[in-house]
Scaffold this motif. Sequence first.
Motif, mmCIF file in Angstrom:
data_model
loop_
_atom_site.group_PDB
_atom_site.id
_atom_site.type_symbol
_atom_site.label_atom_id
_atom_site.label_comp_id
_atom_site.label_asym_id
_atom_site.label_seq_id
_atom_site.Cartn_x
_atom_site.Cartn_y
_atom_site.Cartn_z
ATOM 1 N N ARG A 115 0.962 -1.111 -0.100
ATOM 2 C CA ARG A 115 0.008 0.032 0.043
ATOM 3 C C ARG A 115 0.984 1.269 0.005
ATOM 4 N NH1 ARG A 115 -4.858 -1.883 3.142
ATOM 5 N NH2 ARG A 115 -5.508 -3.685 1.610
ATOM 6 N N TYR A 116 0.258 2.422 -0.673
ATOM 7 C CA TYR A 116 0.975 3.709 -0.378
ATOM 8 C C TYR A 116 0.392 4.253 0.597
ATOM 9 C CZ TYR A 116 2.996 2.168 -4.721
ATOM 10 O OH TYR A 116 3.853 1.279 -5.758
ATOM 11 N N ASN A 117 1.369 5.028 1.451
ATOM 12 C CA ASN A 117 0.775 6.016 2.417
ATOM 13 C C ASN A 117 0.744 7.319 1.993
ATOM 14 O OD1 ASN A 117 3.452 7.011 2.283
ATOM 15 N ND2 ASN A 117 4.310 6.073 4.261
ATOM 16 N N ALA A 118 0.495 8.298 3.061
ATOM 17 C CA ALA A 118 0.251 9.723 2.400
ATOM 18 C C ALA A 118 1.388 10.343 1.859
ATOM 19 C CB ALA A 118 -0.317 10.403 3.617
ATOM 20 N N GLN A 119 2.553 9.892 2.282
ATOM 21 C CA GLN A 119 3.675 10.525 1.602
ATOM 22 C C GLN A 119 4.200 9.917 0.544
ATOM 23 O OE1 GLN A 119 3.783 9.397 4.824
ATOM 24 N NE2 GLN A 119 3.336 11.400 5.859
ATOM 25 N N GLY A 120 3.313 8.913 -0.126
ATOM 26 C CA GLY A 120 3.541 8.206 -1.233
ATOM 27 C C GLY A 120 4.785 7.174 -1.234
ATOM 28 N N GLU A 121 5.048 6.610 -0.118
ATOM 29 C CA GLU A 121 5.806 5.734 0.276
ATOM 30 C C GLU A 121 5.361 4.167 0.275
ATOM 31 O OE1 GLU A 121 7.309 6.847 4.104
ATOM 32 O OE2 GLU A 121 8.769 8.253 3.242
ATOM 33 N N ARG A 122 5.867 2.994 -0.129
ATOM 34 C CA ARG A 122 5.323 1.907 0.199
ATOM 35 C C ARG A 122 5.354 1.340 1.266
ATOM 36 N NH1 ARG A 122 7.677 -1.833 -4.812
ATOM 37 N NH2 ARG A 122 8.860 -2.442 -3.035
ATOM 38 N N GLU A 123 4.453 0.629 1.685
ATOM 39 C CA GLU A 123 4.139 -0.173 2.975
ATOM 40 C C GLU A 123 3.599 -1.419 2.666
ATOM 41 O OE1 GLU A 123 1.842 2.109 5.432
ATOM 42 O OE2 GLU A 123 3.328 3.684 5.997
ATOM 43 N N PHE A 124 4.179 -2.507 3.233
ATOM 44 C CA PHE A 124 3.595 -3.804 3.111
ATOM 45 C C PHE A 124 2.793 -3.941 4.338
ATOM 46 C CE2 PHE A 124 7.660 -4.199 1.344
ATOM 47 C CZ PHE A 124 7.280 -4.822 -0.161
#
Length: 146
Positions: free
Chosen positions: A115-124
């Motif tokens: 998923r992508y967080n609010a900052q645009g970073e990828r998170e599993f």
Amino acid sequence: MHLRLTLIALVCLPLVATAQVYQYKDANGNTVFSDSPPPGAKAIRKDIKVAPPAADAPNTDLQDKLQGFQQRREAAAAEESRAAKDKAEKEKADANCTRARNKLAALQSGQRIVRYNAQGEREFIDDATRATETSEAQQSVSEWCK
């Protein structure tokens, strides 16, 4: 008083609706039709029935047919509208069912989901989130895929 006279006139109207016409040949041999025969001519009497004058009242049979036609047309339009609405709802339900099944299949596959967080970073997603989303996806499948 006027009503009685009108009624009497209407009752007697068919009696005067027949006219007498005579057919005979003139001196030149032409066939002539007349309301009175000439003296000394061999005339044939013909009874002609005259149609009564058309009533001033509108033709109710035609109005009934027109009203029936309009009612059938409105009913057909309502049925068509209802069918189109039912079809759109079914298509929406089918699309939602497909999305819910695809999400459930992805969650149950065991692959890592990003998923992508609010900052645009990828998170599993972690196992707890996967379990929560899997139960939500199963509820969506049972709701949409009836």
